[in-house]
Design a protein around this motif. Structure first.
Motif, PDB file in Angstrom:
ATOM      1  N   THR A  39       1.322  -0.900   0.142  1.00 39.07           N
ATOM      2  CA  THR A  39      -0.100  -0.012  -0.142  1.00 39.07           C
ATOM      3  C   THR A  39       0.556   1.582  -0.012  1.00 39.07           C
ATOM      4  OG1 THR A  39      -0.530  -0.444   2.676  1.00 39.07           O
ATOM      5  CG2 THR A  39      -1.514  -1.125   1.261  1.00 39.07           C
ATOM      6  N   MET A  40       1.969   0.856   0.121  1.00 40.62           N
ATOM      7  CA  MET A  40       2.929   2.070  -0.227  1.00 40.62           C
ATOM      8  C   MET A  40       2.754   2.894  -1.537  1.00 40.62           C
ATOM      9  SD  MET A  40       6.501   1.184   1.588  1.00 40.62           S
ATOM     10  CE  MET A  40       6.240   0.843   3.191  1.00 40.62           C
ATOM     11  N   SER A  41       2.858   3.931  -2.446  1.00 45.00           N
ATOM     12  CA  SER A  41       3.554   5.106  -2.923  1.00 45.00           C
ATOM     13  C   SER A  41       4.130   4.679  -3.885  1.00 45.00           C
ATOM     14  CB  SER A  41       3.997   6.350  -2.519  1.00 45.00           C
ATOM     15  OG  SER A  41       3.501   6.938  -3.825  1.00 45.00           O
ATOM     16  N   HIS A  42       4.837   4.339  -4.497  1.00 48.07           N
ATOM     17  CA  HIS A  42       6.377   3.935  -4.891  1.00 48.07           C
ATOM     18  C   HIS A  42       6.989   5.289  -5.139  1.00 48.07           C
ATOM     19  CE1 HIS A  42       3.731   5.196  -8.989  1.00 48.07           C
ATOM     20  NE2 HIS A  42       4.693   5.824  -9.428  1.00 48.07           N
ATOM     21  N   ARG A  43       7.063   6.125  -4.983  1.00 49.92           N
ATOM     22  CA  ARG A  43       7.593   7.146  -5.408  1.00 49.92           C
ATOM     23  C   ARG A  43       8.072   7.511  -3.455  1.00 49.92           C
ATOM     24  NH1 ARG A  43       8.838   8.918 -10.238  1.00 49.92           N
ATOM     25  NH2 ARG A  43       6.181   9.043 -11.485  1.00 49.92           N
ATOM     26  N   SER A  44       7.619   7.102  -2.409  1.00 48.85           N
ATOM     27  CA  SER A  44       7.730   6.828  -1.333  1.00 48.85           C
ATOM     28  C   SER A  44       9.090   6.920  -0.822  1.00 48.85           C
ATOM     29  CB  SER A  44       6.633   6.275   0.268  1.00 48.85           C
ATOM     30  OG  SER A  44       6.707   4.773   0.024  1.00 48.85           O
ATOM     31  N   THR A 245       4.526   3.016 -12.350  1.00 51.76           N
ATOM     32  CA  THR A 245       3.756   2.546 -11.320  1.00 51.76           C
ATOM     33  C   THR A 245       4.638   1.269 -11.754  1.00 51.76           C
ATOM     34  OG1 THR A 245       2.443   3.472 -11.184  1.00 51.76           O
ATOM     35  CG2 THR A 245       2.500   1.862  -8.968  1.00 51.76           C
ATOM     36  N   PRO A 246       6.178   0.705 -10.915  1.00 43.56           N
ATOM     37  CA  PRO A 246       6.295  -0.605 -11.265  1.00 43.56           C
ATOM     38  C   PRO A 246       5.727  -1.855 -10.537  1.00 43.56           C
ATOM     39  CG  PRO A 246       7.509   0.393 -10.051  1.00 43.56           C
ATOM     40  CD  PRO A 246       6.859   0.994  -9.805  1.00 43.56           C
ATOM     41  N   ALA A 247       5.382  -2.729 -10.452  1.00 46.13           N
ATOM     42  CA  ALA A 247       4.573  -3.976  -9.801  1.00 46.13           C
ATOM     43  C   ALA A 247       5.981  -4.479  -8.002  1.00 46.13           C
ATOM     44  CB  ALA A 247       5.536  -5.078 -10.587  1.00 46.13           C
ATOM     45  N   THR A 248       4.984  -2.929  -6.916  1.00 43.83           N
ATOM     46  CA  THR A 248       6.427  -2.343  -5.714  1.00 43.83           C
ATOM     47  C   THR A 248       6.296  -4.539  -5.150  1.00 43.83           C
ATOM     48  OG1 THR A 248       3.835  -2.352  -4.858  1.00 43.83           O
ATOM     49  CG2 THR A 248       5.994  -0.649  -5.749  1.00 43.83           C
TER      50      THR A 248
END
Lengths: 368, 368
Positions: A39-44, A245-248
């Motif tokens: 649930t984290m932003s990929h840019r966090s 957005t990558p597949a985090t």
């Protein structure tokens, strides 16, 4: 204690228990953040750090030189051979393509669709050996003027693996573009021998959804601005892998696998175990007095995907059924191949292979 | 009891606690199989069943007609607008493109790269309104002969959302291709109004890596065999979504989210809560006597992404910092926008919005 379960899936495949345990314990709270990685932003900052460390750990494990860029992309190997043509064949008349099994055959048939370059068949292991051996790289019909040479180092369906990196013309060879999906990190390789390495993570790393790309940076100059950014290696490199957005979560899991590999002593250490697992299994096949068969030439046998047949299709079917009840799962061979396939990637413990060999013996006693 | 944490990330975004709890409890053993979903072959009966039910549940939730196909793809929205052009503009001279914010602008600039069709700017909300309002669909300059009309129904960066589905020429309109990433499943929509709906899962569904595609089946006839299979809608439909390995774990999580939505009473029920959350938040902004501002025209305000500014950039920064320590996370606005952005997707509980409003009041008392 319950019966141990061993997962011989060709992919998505087995993951180390310790990786799943960590993912489970961090499901609601990664490292004190109060967040799930999912649930984290990929840019966090937190996820950027996860991705940064995953890259650094992969670089350390594979000893990736500084003039290579690493990307965590999406779309699997099937996207990559198309992207390779789109990005690297620009202005070239020819791409050399080596067909050695199911995956390289698909790549060969797809690569020409969006390309002006001719996809030249440099060798065909099906015509030469019915996919029971690999064409010697010295025999590949390749041209120094080709954009690149595409090949698949390990063929999961046919159970074939090139031992050595081809160097037919040494320095005059065009860049090698290699699908390493099913063997990445299973043994030391020299990244500098390749122009582009790609690998879907779902075989020898684990989770599907992440695709590893390792590209020599001078090749980025070939990437035209006319290629959509999402399929353009240069765009992804320029945005440090954050073009979209990558597949985090699959990247996070891949990172945990890299740490686990380090804890096992790195790639050289797992190579030793991988070689042992494969040797024991092939010995069990070859030592069965013809009950179990594998037709692949010794020099080309895969250490990752071991295929074998029982004497009849009925016994193949029975083997797959009975082995399942013994906790030996997903051994049924690929649909076009029949028989069995044991995928024994890094995360398959030696005990799993020993349990399989033990069952093979019992099965042969019962039906042999 | 520890302070509740509310995650206002624009994506990857908040997931329902119950979904994460189920994923956690099934990490080592999905439904008695003895396997993690992450380590299952995508072709195993168990995973095929997970994917089948995810599709059926999505069909039920969105009331998707039988003449629409559903795919779980990879690559996010950025792949989809390129694939839309590649697959659907074949033989057409023109594609109509509506620019209403950051994402539709990117799509507009990218779509022409691999296309012979001209990407015609049908409307530009930036030029008309500086992205504080949406061009009326009646004003869109579209042609019945265009391959399709592309638009983004909810713009996460600019906080804009079309309320109604455009029908300028009624039956003569070309198919609508719509990016629904940031609002899918937040309110009932009539799927039949669209030719193609696509959505990255990482906003209103949850995990990144899965991309939902809903396509009207007559449009599949436009997909040329010359398109590589991995980017060809028809190829994916013909292989029931198994052309290549899908992002299995993100699909599994998406399926859990669909079940959760059903347990909440479905899309109509969450729409009621979503409308309430958005109304309360905009009222708090508008009722702050000018301390908090949102410049978006009332008719175009997003119910998913609510942007607002404090009186000065210094106070914006302070707001982002102080709110974080109060468990209100990732409220910082998009880099080009400054201020704050509260993404209040389906999984954001009303209590999260109420906690934010309470903090907004306190903050204003301290610094207003």
């Amino acid at each position: 204690m319950s019966m141990p379960i061993y997962n011989f899936s060709a992919g998505p495949a087995v993951l180390p228990d310790s990786v799943l345990r960590q993912a489970q314990s961090e499901m609601f709270d990664y490292n004190g953040t109060g967040f799930s990685v999912m649930t984290m932003s990929h840019r966090s900052d937190v996820f950027m750090s996860i991705m940064y460390h995953a890259e650094q750990d992969l670089r350390q494990l594979m000893n990736i030189p500084n003039n290579y860029k690493v990307l965590f992309m999406q779309g699997g190997a099937s996207s990559q051979f198309n992207m390779a043509v789109m990005n690297l064949a620009n202005g070239f008349k020819r791409v050399d393509s080596v067909v050695t099994g199911n995956w390289s055959r698909i790549a060969h048939n797809q690569m020409g669709k969006l390309s002006d370059a001719k996809i030249h068949l440099a060798a065909h292991g099906g015509e030469l050996y019915d996919y029971t051996d690999l064409p010697d790289p010295e025999s590949w019909d390749i041209s120094p003027d080709s954009a690149f040479v595409h090949y698949v180092i390990n063929e999961t369906v046919h159970g074939l693996q090139y031992r050595d990196v081809p160097k037919p013309f040494a320095n005059q060879m065009p860049p090698l573009v290699c699908d390493m999906s099913s063997e990445i990190l299973s043994r030391p390789i020299n990244v500098s021998d390749f122009g582009l390495i790609y690998a879907g993570a779902q075989k020898n790393i684990g989770p599907s959804g992440a695709t590893i790309v390792i590209i020599r940076e001078d090749l980025l100059e070939r990437c035209s601005d006319r290629i959509p950014d999402v399929w353009n290696y240069k765009s992804h490199v320029e945005r440090q892998g954050m073009y979209n957005t990558p597949a985090t979560y699959p990247i996070y899991i891949s990172g945990l696998v890299f740490r686990w590999l380090q804890s096992q002593g790195g790639v050289s250490a797992v190579q030793t175990i991988n070689a042992l697992k494969a040797r024991k299994l092939y010995e069990a096949i070859d030592g069965s007095g013809g009950f179990y068969t594998n037709k692949v030439a010794a020099r080309a046998r895969s250490q990752m995907n071991v295929i074998f047949h029982a004497p009849t299709p009925e016994l193949d079917k029975l083997f797959a059924q009975e082995s399942t009840t013994r906790g030996l799962r997903l051994l049924k061979g690929y649909k076009t191949m029949g028989g069995m396939r044991a995928s024994i990637y890094n995360a398959m413990p030696l005990q799993g292979v020993e349990a399989l060999i033990e069952f093979m013996g019992e099965f042969q006693k019962r039906y042999g």
